[in-house]
Design an enzyme around this catalytic site. Structure first.
Site, mmCIF file in Angstrom:
data_model
loop_
_atom_site.group_PDB
_atom_site.id
_atom_site.type_symbol
_atom_site.label_atom_id
_atom_site.label_comp_id
_atom_site.label_asym_id
_atom_site.label_seq_id
_atom_site.Cartn_x
_atom_site.Cartn_y
_atom_site.Cartn_z
ATOM 1 N N HIS A 82 53.717 34.415 34.919
ATOM 2 C CA HIS A 82 53.555 33.435 36.126
ATOM 3 C C HIS A 82 53.512 33.753 37.299
ATOM 4 O O HIS A 82 54.008 34.865 37.828
ATOM 5 C CB HIS A 82 55.303 32.756 35.820
ATOM 6 C CG HIS A 82 55.180 31.352 36.877
ATOM 7 N ND1 HIS A 82 54.949 30.351 36.547
ATOM 8 C CD2 HIS A 82 55.900 31.280 38.020
ATOM 9 C CE1 HIS A 82 55.087 29.574 37.611
ATOM 10 N NE2 HIS A 82 55.523 30.249 38.527
ATOM 11 N N ASP A 161 64.360 19.657 34.331
ATOM 12 C CA ASP A 161 63.748 20.503 35.615
ATOM 13 C C ASP A 161 62.553 19.462 36.027
ATOM 14 O O ASP A 161 62.502 19.557 37.333
ATOM 15 C CB ASP A 161 63.129 21.832 35.019
ATOM 16 C CG ASP A 161 62.314 22.353 36.269
ATOM 17 O OD1 ASP A 161 62.803 22.745 37.427
ATOM 18 O OD2 ASP A 161 61.028 22.658 36.121
ATOM 19 N N ARG A 168 63.271 16.867 44.221
ATOM 20 C CA ARG A 168 63.123 17.967 45.277
ATOM 21 C C ARG A 168 61.819 17.838 45.980
ATOM 22 O O ARG A 168 62.021 17.963 47.581
ATOM 23 C CB ARG A 168 63.165 19.211 44.688
ATOM 24 C CG ARG A 168 64.216 19.826 44.096
ATOM 25 C CD ARG A 168 64.103 21.185 43.318
ATOM 26 N NE ARG A 168 63.278 22.156 43.915
ATOM 27 C CZ ARG A 168 62.783 23.154 43.444
ATOM 28 N NH1 ARG A 168 62.574 23.084 41.873
ATOM 29 N NH2 ARG A 168 62.518 24.101 44.060
ATOM 30 N N SER A 183 63.872 26.789 38.149
ATOM 31 C CA SER A 183 62.652 25.893 37.507
ATOM 32 C C SER A 183 61.695 26.869 37.006
ATOM 33 O O SER A 183 61.065 26.678 35.740
ATOM 34 C CB SER A 183 61.992 25.206 38.873
ATOM 35 O OG SER A 183 60.722 24.454 38.285
ATOM 36 N N LYS A 187 61.410 27.482 32.585
ATOM 37 C CA LYS A 187 60.159 27.052 31.734
ATOM 38 C C LYS A 187 59.812 28.282 30.943
ATOM 39 O O LYS A 187 59.078 28.137 29.833
ATOM 40 C CB LYS A 187 59.181 26.577 32.830
ATOM 41 C CG LYS A 187 59.544 25.281 33.232
ATOM 42 C CD LYS A 187 58.302 24.593 34.097
ATOM 43 C CE LYS A 187 58.040 25.073 35.316
ATOM 44 N NZ LYS A 187 58.962 24.447 36.272
#
Length: 435
Positions: A82, A161, A168, A183, A187
């Protein structure tokens, strides 16, 4: 247990129990807790913070709010990576086929671009007929069959989320490190990965501006993963200037293909090698970075990494001929070269200004519903540290149908992204490593 008491507790800087955080998350999902109550709690978190245990509790609550993919019947070393987002960041498109060709099954869930950060899903959808919206079962079947799949995230994964992120985004509570950590890590774990490597970026073209902040976030995500029994490793990298030379959806796929053919830019290779090496070592397929380096070079030289990309493209409905015929891509029919009137060296190349220029030409979006132009973007001819002479081309802009005022604004952004010096600037490492 009442939401108002939990909000009050965090407002006073007290520590939550796992049960309290589970209560909040479940209440938001089932409608017993209102959006405005969760928004109040999020703001309290931004002021008072969450400790490491609370962060892990929130991450776990997100994971358990939806489906959790399981690849244990395929392998115990399924990998994912990620990136926290950057300009010209096409690492996923290169890395996933590369790792899969070396025997590491890869389950990659990616997102679309928003603002100035390009999204992997948008880039892949610039490949003719490529399908990113895979059902969970199809996603798993493809990984079992060819060792890799890249898909858009389904709504069934970490739905809590998704709800909280939407809040947010409109309540100025995006930048809390614990909320970011929960978050991202939720995931990655929910998507079934056993080995997770994070690329935490900092600088002008990144959400996080300093390497110190990036280091704090990386450490928190690693600790959270450990608490939830996942191997998480992190790379901290600079996003002061764009990564590679091509920025824009079709253009970045073309650069990725060239990379797998062995024609790569130094900085893109450096970050791909770093993430690939970490993954190979964590997967016990390489004993150290030196061995991993040899494996990566061999996969590129032999053509196995490129062939794996072709397999992925074909499996997801795309035309693998695009790896040889770039005319199949939509690259902007209009182009303009930005030239310099200076002699000297490029002392700075501002990633954010380059991203703004590309977005003005149609490569980015403000809202998730906005359409983008796969053919818009730019190719950089010069980067930080390069010598220039007056009249040299710095970059070429590409676009299709854009209003003239936006084209002119894009040209101004691109021109102003470059700064110069009479001597070669000090080399700033791409990858941050502690002394």
């Amino acid at each position: 247990m009442r939401a108002v008491d939990i909000i009050q507790k965090k407002k006073e800087g007290k520590t939550h129990t796992k049960e309290e955080i589970d209560f909040l998350v479940q209440g938001l999902l089932d409608g017993t807790i209102e959006d405005y109550q969760m928004a109040a709690w999020l703001m309290a978190v931004c002021f008072k913070g969450l400790d490491d245990d609370e962060t892990a509790y929130l991450t776990e609550a997100f994971i358990n709010s939806g489906d959790i993919l399981d690849f244990s019947d395929i392998s115990n070393i399924v990998a994912d990576k990620h990136s926290t987002g950057g300009v010209g960041d096409k690492v996923t498109i290169v890395l996933i086929p590369l790792l899969a060709s070396l025997g590491v099954p890869c389950a990659k869930l990616s997102g679309r671009g928003l603002g100035y950060t390009g999204g992997t899903v948008d880039k892949l959808e610039s490949i003719p007929n490529f399908v990113c919206s895979l059902k969970d079962e199809d996603f798993k079947t493809q990984i079992k069959k060819i060792g890799a799949a890249i898909s858009a995230q389904t709504p069934n994964l970490t739905p809590a989320d998704g709800k909280i992120y939407a809040l947010r985004d409109v309540t100025a509570t995006v930048d809390n490190k614990s909320l970011i950590c929960a978050s991202v890590v939720s995931k990655k774990i929910a998507s079934g990965a056993d080995i997770i490597v994070l690329d935490v970026k900092y600088g002008a073209g990144a959400f996080i501006k300093t390497k110190e902040e990036a280091k704090e976030l990386a450490d928190l995500m690693i600790k959270t993963g450990a608490k939830l029994n996942r191997k998480i490793s992190a790379v901290i990298s600079s996003m002061e200037q764009p990564l590679g030379t091509h920025i824009g959806n079709s253009l970045e796929i073309i650069e990725s293909i060239e990379f797998l053919k062995g024609n790569f830019n130094k900085d893109l290779y450096e970050i791909v090698l770093e993430i690939a090496s970490k993954t190979l070592v964590l997967a016990h397929l390489a004993k150290d970075y030196k061995e991993a380096d040899k494996m990566v070079k061999s996969a590129i030289k032999s053509g196995s990494a490129l062939n794996k990309l072709k397999e992925i493209i074909k499996a997801q409905g795309g035309n693998p001929d695009c790896t040889d015929d770039y005319k199949l891509f939509n690259v902007g029919e209009n182009k303009f070269e930005i030239k310099t009137d200076k002699d000297g060296y490029v002392s700075k190349l501002d990633a954010l200004l380059i991203a703004k220029a590309c977005k003005l030409l149609g490569a980015g979006r403000d809202k998730k519903s906005d359409l983008i132009d796969f053919g818009a973007g730019c190719i950089l001819n010069k980067k930080t540290g390069d010598k220039v002479n007056a009249g040299d081309t710095l970059l070429t802009l590409f676009w299709n149908n854009i209003k003239e005022e936006k084209i002119n604004e894009a040209k101004e952004c691109a021109q102003s992204a470059f700064e110069y010096s009479s001597t070669a600037p000090e080399n700033i490492p791409l990858i941050y490593k502690e002394d």
